[in-house]
Design a protein around this motif. Sequence first.
Motif, short mmCIF file in Angstrom:
data_model
loop_
_atom_site.label_atom_id
_atom_site.label_comp_id
_atom_site.label_asym_id
_atom_site.label_seq_id
_atom_site.Cartn_x
_atom_site.Cartn_y
_atom_site.Cartn_z
N LYS A 183 0.83 -1.20 0.00
CA LYS A 183 0.00 0.00 0.00
C LYS A 183 0.88 1.26 0.00
CE LYS A 183 -3.86 1.97 2.48
NZ LYS A 183 -4.51 2.08 3.79
N ASP A 184 1.91 1.23 0.81
CA ASP A 184 2.86 2.33 0.91
C ASP A 184 3.55 2.56 -0.45
OD1 ASP A 184 4.38 4.27 2.24
OD2 ASP A 184 5.96 2.82 2.78
N ALA A 185 3.97 1.47 -1.08
CA ALA A 185 4.71 1.59 -2.35
C ALA A 185 3.81 2.01 -3.50
CB ALA A 185 5.39 0.26 -2.67
N LEU A 186 2.51 1.76 -3.37
CA LEU A 186 1.56 2.10 -4.44
C LEU A 186 0.85 3.43 -4.17
CD1 LEU A 186 0.13 -1.48 -4.94
CD2 LEU A 186 0.97 -0.08 -6.84
N TYR A 187 1.43 4.28 -3.30
CA TYR A 187 0.71 5.47 -2.80
C TYR A 187 0.20 6.38 -3.92
CZ TYR A 187 4.90 8.31 -3.70
OH TYR A 187 5.93 8.96 -4.30
N ASP A 188 0.94 6.45 -5.05
CA ASP A 188 0.53 7.37 -6.13
C ASP A 188 -0.06 6.64 -7.33
OD1 ASP A 188 2.92 6.18 -6.72
OD2 ASP A 188 3.91 7.99 -7.46
N PHE A 189 -0.41 5.37 -7.16
CA PHE A 189 -1.02 4.62 -8.26
C PHE A 189 -2.47 5.08 -8.42
CE2 PHE A 189 -3.13 0.74 -9.98
CZ PHE A 189 -2.45 0.70 -11.19
N GLN A 190 -2.86 5.36 -9.68
CA GLN A 190 -4.17 5.98 -9.91
C GLN A 190 -4.93 5.34 -11.08
OE1 GLN A 190 -2.72 9.83 -10.91
NE2 GLN A 190 -2.77 10.61 -8.81
N SER A 191 -6.19 5.71 -11.18
CA SER A 191 -7.02 5.29 -12.31
C SER A 191 -6.38 5.73 -13.62
CB SER A 191 -8.42 5.91 -12.22
OG SER A 191 -9.09 5.40 -11.10
N GLY A 192 -6.59 4.93 -14.67
CA GLY A 192 -6.13 5.30 -16.01
C GLY A 192 -4.67 4.96 -16.28
N LYS A 193 -3.97 4.43 -15.27
CA LYS A 193 -2.55 4.14 -15.46
C LYS A 193 -2.33 2.83 -16.22
CE LYS A 193 -0.76 7.66 -13.18
NZ LYS A 193 -0.10 8.74 -13.94
N THR A 194 -1.14 2.72 -16.80
CA THR A 194 -0.73 1.48 -17.45
C THR A 194 0.15 0.70 -16.48
OG1 THR A 194 -0.84 2.50 -19.62
CG2 THR A 194 0.48 0.51 -19.45
N LEU A 195 -0.21 -0.56 -16.29
CA LEU A 195 0.44 -1.39 -15.28
C LEU A 195 0.98 -2.67 -15.89
CD1 LEU A 195 0.79 -2.04 -12.13
CD2 LEU A 195 -1.38 -3.27 -12.35
N MET A 196 2.27 -2.92 -15.69
CA MET A 196 2.83 -4.21 -16.06
C MET A 196 2.87 -5.09 -14.82
SD MET A 196 5.99 -3.34 -18.57
CE MET A 196 5.68 -2.80 -20.25
N SER A 197 2.56 -6.37 -15.00
CA SER A 197 2.53 -7.26 -13.85
C SER A 197 3.27 -8.54 -14.24
CB SER A 197 1.07 -7.54 -13.49
OG SER A 197 0.99 -8.37 -12.37
N GLY A 198 4.34 -8.84 -13.51
CA GLY A 198 5.19 -9.99 -13.83
C GLY A 198 4.53 -11.31 -13.46
N GLY A 199 5.13 -12.39 -13.93
CA GLY A 199 4.61 -13.72 -13.60
C GLY A 199 4.16 -14.47 -14.83
N PHE A 200 4.23 -15.80 -14.72
CA PHE A 200 3.74 -16.69 -15.79
C PHE A 200 2.68 -17.55 -15.15
CE2 PHE A 200 3.63 -20.22 -18.65
CZ PHE A 200 4.01 -19.73 -19.88
N GLY A 201 1.42 -17.37 -15.56
CA GLY A 201 0.35 -18.00 -14.78
C GLY A 201 0.39 -17.41 -13.39
N LEU A 202 0.50 -18.27 -12.38
CA LEU A 202 0.58 -17.77 -11.00
C LEU A 202 2.02 -17.80 -10.49
CD1 LEU A 202 -2.53 -19.62 -9.51
CD2 LEU A 202 -2.42 -17.29 -10.42
N CYS A 203 2.95 -18.18 -11.35
CA CYS A 203 4.34 -18.35 -10.92
C CYS A 203 5.07 -17.02 -10.95
CB CYS A 203 5.02 -19.36 -11.85
SG CYS A 203 6.74 -19.65 -11.46
N GLY A 204 5.48 -16.56 -9.78
CA GLY A 204 6.25 -15.32 -9.70
C GLY A 204 5.41 -14.06 -9.75
N ILE A 205 4.13 -14.14 -9.39
CA ILE A 205 3.29 -12.93 -9.41
C ILE A 205 3.48 -12.10 -8.14
CG2 ILE A 205 1.53 -13.86 -10.97
CD1 ILE A 205 -0.25 -14.37 -8.51
N ALA A 206 3.24 -10.80 -8.27
CA ALA A 206 3.39 -9.87 -7.15
C ALA A 206 2.12 -9.91 -6.30
CB ALA A 206 3.65 -8.46 -7.69
N GLU A 207 2.04 -10.93 -5.45
CA GLU A 207 0.80 -11.19 -4.70
C GLU A 207 0.37 -10.01 -3.83
OE1 GLU A 207 0.75 -14.91 -2.54
OE2 GLU A 207 1.95 -15.92 -4.07
#
Lengths: 234, 207
Positions: A13-37
């Motif tokens: 939550k602290d690290a995402l403090y300025d994350f907002q609507s309309g943003k482009t987000l990359m999310s790592g992982g293959f299937g569920l392997c290595g995802i940012a839970e």
Amino acid sequence: MNPNNPKVFKDAKDALYDFQSGKTLMSGGFGLCGIAENCIDAISEMNVNNLTVISNNIGNSGRGLVKILVQDKIKKAYCSYVGGNPDLEVRMLNKKIEVELVPQGTFSERIRAAGMGIRAFYTPTGFGTLIAEGKEVKNFDRPCIMETALSADFAIIKAQKGDKFGNLWFKETARNFSPLMAMAAKITIVEVEELVEIGDIDPHEIHLPGIFVQRIFQGKNYKNEIEFLLLEKE
Amino acid sequence: MAWTNSEMADEVILFFKPFSSVNLGIGMPTAVAERIPENLQIMIHSENGVLGVSGRPTKQSVSPTLINAGKETIAVKKGASYFDSALSFGMIRGGHIDYCVLGAMEVDVSRNLANWMVPGKKVTGMGGAMDLVNGSKQVIIMMNHFSKEGEAKLLSHCQLPFTGLNVVDLVVTELGVFKPNGNIFEVLKLAPNTTKEDLKMSINILN
């Protein structure tokens, strides 16, 4: 933010403090392997929408990014495979979400290109198929299509181990798209199972140098779920 | 008598040269991994970032971060390596993978392949298939001979959206081994007690 080290954050939550609507987000992982839970959970609790998400699977088997998908927070998705993700497939067919299917090698290379400062490249992958529609074709040893770099405002990735400069070490096949996404996003947020001191990771062992990481935090409560457990026959 | 999946896998393996690298698609081609004899010294590549897949882990050694592209748990053998997706697809696109074995919905005599969507009905996405068929040195299709509707999947022209053009080298089904040569499917081998009539393929696309 920690005044002694501006890269180290308390939690997702602290690290995402300025994350907002309309943003482009990359999310790592293959299937569920290595995802940012932790980051995915935090975003599912945030009041954001109209996101563009770049991730190979957009979650799988009802888990991972599917948490955000079923909240209809995603306007557009870039991915290579939707098999095993019925929540995405049904939204695609009902046109509730715009999906750009990208061949997986082109997907990873477009992300890598953004991180490396390459604007576009030519590849035979996809020539003569639906994904070539509207793209420039150029003949080298054989016909190729032009593909452009893919960047993002934020990347959320998970590593097994990271130091407080953001140098990362990934375990087994959990590396997949994560180092590429870290390079391609303006703000890369990394959660780690083990946050260690600078110098604790041997420089030879670093898979991704910390220059590509803007924020890092010690993650918690990892599920590390297995989608298909197959064991040796006894 | 039609071949079993294991027997089809054995037919595929007959084409592998020793010490080569092989990528196996999701589904039926995974049967190949279980049948490759150790003395062939094949390195199995999985596009999610591993070269040197060896089979399944034990209860003790299983790891949630060690999977194949089908998201199944795997084990690795001596000499294996891990890498990111860009390097993994560099191996594919750069022509460093000797063989890829993929499933298919349709293949035609012009070596075209369709295996990623049925318009308006089913979308699985292409995953790594478009990269694999254009980058691997040899593309072997391993699939059921007939669709669920009972139609042969070896055609004069693919009806479904293409995965790749002019890419397929061989097709192995439960009924035989076929080579599309631009005009027809050459029959390289038939399963025991199978006749060309059993293939239900139009005579002008079969030799």
